[in-house]
Design a protein around this motif. Structure first.
Motif, short mmCIF file in Angstrom:
data_model
loop_
_atom_site.label_atom_id
_atom_site.label_comp_id
_atom_site.label_asym_id
_atom_site.label_seq_id
_atom_site.Cartn_x
_atom_site.Cartn_y
_atom_site.Cartn_z
N GLU A 1 6.62 58.38 -13.16
CA GLU A 1 8.02 58.78 -13.10
C GLU A 1 8.93 57.59 -12.83
O GLU A 1 10.10 57.61 -13.18
N GLU A 2 8.43 56.54 -12.21
CA GLU A 2 9.28 55.43 -11.78
C GLU A 2 8.95 54.11 -12.45
O GLU A 2 9.63 53.11 -12.23
N GLY A 3 7.90 54.03 -13.28
CA GLY A 3 7.55 52.76 -13.88
C GLY A 3 6.70 52.92 -15.11
O GLY A 3 6.25 54.02 -15.45
N ALA A 4 6.49 51.78 -15.82
CA ALA A 4 5.69 51.79 -17.03
C ALA A 4 5.03 50.43 -17.18
O ALA A 4 5.58 49.40 -16.76
N VAL A 5 3.84 50.42 -17.79
CA VAL A 5 3.11 49.20 -18.09
C VAL A 5 3.09 49.03 -19.61
O VAL A 5 2.68 49.94 -20.34
N ILE A 6 3.55 47.86 -20.08
CA ILE A 6 3.63 47.57 -21.51
C ILE A 6 2.62 46.48 -21.82
O ILE A 6 2.64 45.41 -21.20
N ALA A 7 1.71 46.72 -22.78
CA ALA A 7 0.68 45.75 -23.15
C ALA A 7 1.04 45.07 -24.45
O ALA A 7 1.47 45.74 -25.41
N PHE A 8 0.87 43.73 -24.51
CA PHE A 8 1.14 42.94 -25.70
C PHE A 8 -0.17 42.55 -26.37
O PHE A 8 -1.13 42.12 -25.71
N ASN A 9 -0.20 42.67 -27.71
CA ASN A 9 -1.43 42.38 -28.46
C ASN A 9 -1.73 40.89 -28.53
O ASN A 9 -2.88 40.50 -28.77
N TYR A 10 -0.69 40.06 -28.36
CA TYR A 10 -0.88 38.61 -28.46
C TYR A 10 -0.45 37.96 -27.16
O TYR A 10 0.63 38.24 -26.64
N ALA A 11 -1.30 37.03 -26.67
CA ALA A 11 -1.07 36.45 -25.36
C ALA A 11 0.22 35.63 -25.30
O ALA A 11 0.97 35.70 -24.33
N PHE A 12 0.50 34.84 -26.39
CA PHE A 12 1.67 33.97 -26.31
C PHE A 12 2.98 34.78 -26.35
O PHE A 12 3.98 34.38 -25.78
N LEU A 13 2.95 35.94 -27.02
CA LEU A 13 4.12 36.81 -26.99
C LEU A 13 4.27 37.47 -25.63
O LEU A 13 5.39 37.70 -25.16
N TYR A 14 3.14 37.78 -24.99
CA TYR A 14 3.19 38.32 -23.64
C TYR A 14 3.83 37.32 -22.68
O TYR A 14 4.66 37.66 -21.83
N GLU A 15 3.44 36.04 -22.82
CA GLU A 15 4.01 35.00 -21.96
C GLU A 15 5.53 34.88 -22.19
O GLU A 15 6.30 34.73 -21.25
N ARG A 16 5.93 34.96 -23.46
CA ARG A 16 7.36 34.86 -23.77
C ARG A 16 8.14 36.03 -23.18
O ARG A 16 9.21 35.86 -22.62
N LEU B 1 15.36 40.66 -21.30
CA LEU B 1 14.72 41.69 -22.10
C LEU B 1 14.23 42.83 -21.22
O LEU B 1 14.37 44.01 -21.56
N ARG B 2 13.64 42.49 -20.05
CA ARG B 2 13.15 43.53 -19.15
C ARG B 2 14.29 44.41 -18.65
O ARG B 2 14.18 45.64 -18.61
N ASP B 3 15.42 43.78 -18.30
CA ASP B 3 16.58 44.55 -17.84
C ASP B 3 17.12 45.44 -18.94
O ASP B 3 17.52 46.59 -18.70
N LEU B 4 17.16 44.91 -20.18
CA LEU B 4 17.67 45.69 -21.30
C LEU B 4 16.77 46.88 -21.60
O LEU B 4 17.26 48.00 -21.86
N LEU B 5 15.46 46.68 -21.53
CA LEU B 5 14.53 47.78 -21.75
C LEU B 5 14.72 48.87 -20.70
O LEU B 5 14.75 50.07 -21.00
N SER B 6 14.85 48.47 -19.44
CA SER B 6 15.05 49.45 -18.36
C SER B 6 16.34 50.23 -18.58
O SER B 6 16.38 51.46 -18.39
N LYS B 7 17.40 49.52 -19.00
CA LYS B 7 18.68 50.18 -19.23
C LYS B 7 18.60 51.17 -20.39
O LYS B 7 19.10 52.30 -20.30
N ASP B 8 17.96 50.76 -21.50
CA ASP B 8 17.86 51.64 -22.66
C ASP B 8 16.96 52.84 -22.37
O ASP B 8 17.24 53.96 -22.81
N ILE B 9 15.87 52.61 -21.63
CA ILE B 9 14.99 53.73 -21.26
C ILE B 9 15.74 54.71 -20.37
O ILE B 9 15.60 55.93 -20.49
N ASP B 10 16.57 54.17 -19.49
CA ASP B 10 17.39 55.02 -18.62
C ASP B 10 18.27 55.94 -19.44
O ASP B 10 18.43 57.13 -19.13
N GLN B 11 18.84 55.41 -20.54
CA GLN B 11 19.70 56.23 -21.40
C GLN B 11 18.90 57.32 -22.10
O GLN B 11 19.40 58.42 -22.34
N LEU B 12 17.63 57.02 -22.44
CA LEU B 12 16.84 57.97 -23.22
C LEU B 12 16.17 59.04 -22.37
O LEU B 12 16.08 60.20 -22.77
N VAL B 13 15.66 58.67 -21.18
CA VAL B 13 14.93 59.63 -20.35
C VAL B 13 15.76 60.14 -19.18
O VAL B 13 15.36 61.10 -18.52
N GLY B 14 16.88 59.51 -18.89
CA GLY B 14 17.76 60.01 -17.84
C GLY B 14 17.52 59.42 -16.48
O GLY B 14 18.18 59.79 -15.52
#
Length: 596
Positions: A484-499, A506-519
């Motif tokens: 209810e309060e968090g999510a784990v996102i897995a990246f298929n490629y290590a260098f993209l995960y590091e980026r 990006l993390r803040d933007l994802l949290s904001k957009d998810i907030d708009q979608l799930v409330g």
């Protein structure tokens, strides 16, 4: 009317040039043709409702209809204007055509008087015609009294109701009439009518002056002729651009271009000087704002379809205007219109409009106001897919290079055992960003399959809210656990995960957009897809004792199968609480059990 050096009695232009035939009514061809066809075929109604803005021909059409329906020399639906009946109606002398102002005769008694007199047959004409102007001003009782007459109209009686506010008329009245909506007269039609009148009067005029007057009339032919009359008086029977600008309070087109150029190039002091020059010439501040709003509106339309403005602006599109259309973005124009509308509302209640105009100019031209960060607009779908495909090809190329390096490393080990080669590869990978377990474990502690399914359902919508670069980065990622309060996102490629791990925006933007979608807000944690099984297994082993103690509670809360059902489906074997918890978190489809 006697004309000469002195005039015995002067009549306003809108009275002298009032339409006397349907074809003379400007800009209402659909309505006039319908009325003429009804007169020709004899299919006229007993009640009509003419609605529309002021000065668009409602009352004129009513009087022409009254003449036409009583004219014995009707030709193509037009009155002859030569017979005694037509002349009497034109001069207002025919008793059978009664024109009533509902604004001053809005009581029940007045309407009852009309109802009683309507029962009597017409004395001179064939039809008795009642023209009730501004009918929306009638009281509720008056409308009720009129309703009875409209329900059961007497023979040879026609009611024509005219109003500028049809929304105030009861639907019971509207439903018993034929309604005609008069539209605003276009600037082009107003311009042509004024040209015709001035040519008939043999008065010289400046075409640009008539354009200014036509725009200032705002769709009313009567207003256009009134302004034209005033300009003639001001300029001693001569129509010049200077006189038209002075009378209407409009701003010279060159001055308007200069002002827009200065605010768009962020020249604050120059724009304020231009504003001072405009106000010093006696221009009306509200008129100036109207001109600016109209200018911005034309820019937006020109950007979409230049033909729209070329047709409507009477050739007012110059090179400077085209330059503005190319250099100013739609977002800038929207912002300008917002500021203009806001200032226009504020100026309604002030006695110092010049102050508001100065503040408006600074808002429009101040650099920091204009450079506020705008949300990146998403490109069209074709461009987005092309860029994503390009980035995916780059990812694939880099992945292949990594595999080649791994193969080369293993082959170069020679006589070394394979385990040592693998160890070297793993050591080479040890520089990767380590997962933040302090963020991942709290998510796993409360994760449920339902939350994960919900996040996966909105994942495509979430991706569409990102820009192209961010979307390409997240295209190789997917949610693997959610609470209810968090999510784990897995990246298929290590260098993209590091980026992504280093991209706090990006993390803040994802949290904001998810907030708009799930409330509600979700805390995001990133993980390398190769590391994920190890992290998951580590969490389960570390919390083995807690899982065994809370086995029953967890199953009940997450809606998992009961112990009896699990025992029956597992061939009478008690399920391992660690396996059970893993299935609760990640689903039975993604958990594979292997015996040591």
């Amino acid at each position: 009317m006697i004309e000469g050096k002195f005039k015995m009695s002067y009549q306003a232009l809108y009275r002298v040039w009032r339409p006397q035939r349907f074809d003379e009514i400007v800009g209402q061809q659909v309505i006039t043709q319908t009325l003429k066809n009804a007169l020709i075929t004899g299919q006229t109604s007993h009640a009509y409702l003419f609605t529309g803005p002021r000065g668009t021909g409602k009352t004129s059409a009513a009087k022409i209809f009254a003449k036409a329906i009583n004219c014995h020399h009707l030709k193509d639906g037009e009155p002859c204007n030569e017979c005694s009946t037509c002349k009497a109606i034109t001069q207002g002398r025919l008793n059978d055509v009664i024109e009533i102002d509902a604004a001053s005769n809005n009581g029940v008694e007045e309407i009852r008087d009309i109802r009683d007199k309507a029962k009597y047959a017409p004395t001179e004409a064939d039809y008795k015609v009642y023209i009730i102007d501004e009918v929306h001003m009638l009281s509720t009782g008056a409308f009720n009294a009129l309703l009875k007459t409209l329900e059961e109209p007497p023979a040879n009686v026609v009611f024509i109701l005219a109003t500028t506010e049809p929304q105030k008329i009861p639907l019971t009245i509207i439903s018993r009439t034929q309604r005609f909506d008069f539209r605003r007269i276009s600037t082009q039609d107003s311009y042509k009518r004024m040209v015709y009148i001035l040519q008939q009067k043999q008065i010289t005029f400046d075409e640009k002056a008539l354009m200014i007057i036509a725009k200032a009339a705002e769709g009313g032919m009567r207003d256009a002729l009134s302004i034209l009359d005033q300009t003639l008086s001001f300029g001693d029977n001569e129509i010049t651009l200077k006189n038209a600008l002075q009378v209407t309070g409009s701003v010279n087109h060159e001055l308007l271009n200069t002002y827009v150029d200065e605010i768009s190039s962020q020249q604050v002091s120059q724009a304020l000087e231009t504003l001072e020059k405009v106000l010093a010439e006696g221009k009306d501040a509200n008129r100036f704002i109207e001109d600016l709003i109209n200018f911005c509106r034309n820019l937006l339309l020109y950007q979409q379809d230049p033909a729209l403005i070329v047709d409507q602006s009477l050739g007012d599109v110059d090179d400077q205007f085209k330059t503005f259309a190319k250099t100013l973005s739609a977002e800038q124009i929207y912002q300008m219109i917002d500021y203009l509308n806001e200032t226009q509302q504020q100026m309604r209640f002030t006695t110092h409009p010049d102050v508001y105009m100065e503040v408006l100019t600074i808002k429009l031209a101040k650099p920091q106001t204009r450079n506020q960060p705008q949300k990146t607009e998403l490109p069209v779908e074709g461009e987005t897919n092309a860029e994503i495909n390009q980035l995916q090809n780059q990812v694939k190329k880099l992945t292949d290079q990594i595999k080649q390096l791994e193969t080369k490393t293993i082959s170069n080990t020679g006589s070394q055992p394979q385990s040592q080669a693998v160890a070297r590869v793993n050591k080479a990978r040890s520089h990767k960003v380590k997962p933040n377990l302090s963020k991942i474990y709290p998510v796993l502690a409360n994760a449920t399959k339902q939350n994960l399914v919900q996040l996966k359902e909105i994942w495509p919508d979430l991706m569409s809210m990102l820009d192209v670069t961010q979307r390409a980065l997240m295209h190789v990622a997917q949610p693997v656990a959610a609470s209810e309060e968090g999510a784990v996102i897995a990246f298929n490629y290590a260098f993209l995960y590091e980026r992504a791990a280093d991209d706090g925006e990006l993390r803040d933007l994802l949290s904001k957009d998810i907030d708009q979608l799930v409330g509600h807000d979700l805390k995001i944690a990133y993980v390398d897809a190769e590391q994920w099984p190890e992290i998951r297994q580590s969490y389960i082993h570390q919390h083995k004792e807690d899982l065994q103690n809370n086995e029953g509670t967890t199953q009940e809360e997450n809606g998992n199968p009961s112990a009896d059902e699990v025992k029956e489906s597992s061939e009478n074997q008690e399920p391992d609480p660690i396996v059970q918890k893993a299935q609760d978190l990640f689903g039975t489809d993604t958990v594979e059990v292997k015996n040591d």
